[in-house]
Write an enzyme that holds these catalytic residues in place. Structure first.
Site, short mmCIF file in Angstrom:
data_model
loop_
_atom_site.label_atom_id
_atom_site.label_comp_id
_atom_site.label_asym_id
_atom_site.label_seq_id
_atom_site.Cartn_x
_atom_site.Cartn_y
_atom_site.Cartn_z
N SER A 162 -15.70 0.79 53.33
CA SER A 162 -14.39 0.18 53.50
C SER A 162 -13.40 1.21 54.06
O SER A 162 -13.58 1.71 55.17
CB SER A 162 -13.91 -0.41 52.18
OG SER A 162 -12.81 -1.27 52.37
N ASP A 261 -18.39 -10.97 54.74
CA ASP A 261 -17.25 -10.05 54.71
C ASP A 261 -16.29 -10.39 55.83
O ASP A 261 -16.69 -10.55 56.99
CB ASP A 261 -17.77 -8.62 54.86
CG ASP A 261 -16.68 -7.57 54.75
OD1 ASP A 261 -15.52 -7.92 54.47
OD2 ASP A 261 -17.01 -6.38 54.94
#
Length: 321
Positions: A162, A261
């Site tokens: 991330s 995602d």
């Protein structure tokens, strides 16, 4: 009618934090921390201080008699939450160290909004340079013996999830133009579910309400002075002012994505642009179907998480040509 408390708030990222008019940061989420382990799945860990601003947790597989690949890891959390010392990070990185048989340095950088970007980038660079200093001859009391005795600096990797994947990209780009101590080179990098964004939607990204999304608001909070805002090259590597991806300073790169995602399509676009950039390194993409952002960290005991760990461990085990 607006309450006094609501008037006092200038920004908030629920359910994580709230910023008040006086600059006070109210943290609504504080990760549970884990101590280093004397032995966990065949791995020892310990904490160290790199600089007044930066610390780290080191992981060393036990009973090793050979030099090990080195991974400098940057945790996720939108640049504003989580820690290298949290239970989630500890379990995850201990697993990677065990399966890859790698020496891992998990960096604890300063968080926004108390320390706005580019603080996290500079702290991460400081940590990588600290690791690189151990590649040269000579031992003094400030050196870390695990790195000197067990680290193979011909197999130096960086990686992150991330926001940590975002950091990894920019650190690798920086290495492409600025030398590390001792002339050390980065062999490879992994970008897992990288936090990239921009004003123009890509693929299946939402077209409307982009400025009210959590991804947009997080960036504007953690880097309030960013030139070009959400199209700053630090969050949008495809922006007009972003450097060419071919300049990335490593020889191997893997991009990991999850089908559910929200950041998936931009990460795949990153892979495509890198492939077409003229970069001559080894490039791959690994996608897990039916999973969302950071699934392998939040649910490490699932079949898909185990496959993710296996793929990352395999990536780190490759020797240098």
């Amino acid at each position: 009618m607006v309450s006094v408390e609501e008037k006092d708030v200038t920004a908030e990222l629920l359910p994580f934090l709230r910023v008040h008019n006086d600059g006070r940061v109210e943290r609504l989420y504080n990760p549970q921390l884990a101590p280093p382990s004397s032995l966990m799945d065949g791995v020892r860990s310990k904490d160290t201080v790199i600089s007044p601003e930066v610390s780290a947790r080191l992981y060393l597989p036990c009973n090793t008699t050979e030099k090990l690949p080195i991974l400098v890891y940057f945790h996720g959390g939108g640049f504003c939450i989580e820690s290298a010392f949290s239970i989630l990070s500890h379990q995850y990185i201990n697993t990677i160290a065990s399966q890859a048989n790698a020496l891992v340095i998990s960096v604890d950088y300063r968080l926004a909004p108390e320390h706005p970007l580019p603080a996290a980038y500079e702290d991460s660079w400081t940590a990588l340079q600290w690791v690189a200093t151990h590649s040269t001859e000579g031992l003094n009391e400030k050196d870390e013996p695990w790195l000197i005795q067990h680290g193979d600096f011909n197999r130096l990797y960086i990686g992150g999830d991330s926001a940590g994947a975002n950091i990894s990209h920019h650190i690798a780009m920086r290495v492409g133009t600025k030398e590390l101590h001792g002339g050390v080179k980065i062999l490879g990098a992994f970008l897992s579910h990288p936090y990239f964004w921009g004003s123009e939607p890509l693929g299946s990204e939402p077209v409307t309400s982009r400025e009210t999304s959590l991804l947009y608001r997080t960036w504007m909070l953690v880097y309030p002075g960013a030139p070009e805002g959400i199209d700053n090259p630090h969050i949008n590597p495809f922006a007009k002012t972003a450097p060419c991806l071919a300049g990335i300073g490593c020889r191997r790169l893997i991009v990991c994505v999850a089908s559910q995602d929200e950041l998936r399509d931009r990460a795949v676009h990153y892979y495509d642009v890198m492939r077409e950039s003229g970069w001559e390194g080894e490039l791959s993409v690994f996608e897990v179907e039916g999973e969302g952002h950071g699934f392998h960290i939040f649910n490490p005991n699932t079949k898909n998480a185990r496959e993710m760990f296996k793929r990352l461990a395999g990536f780190l085990q490759v020797t240098r040509d």
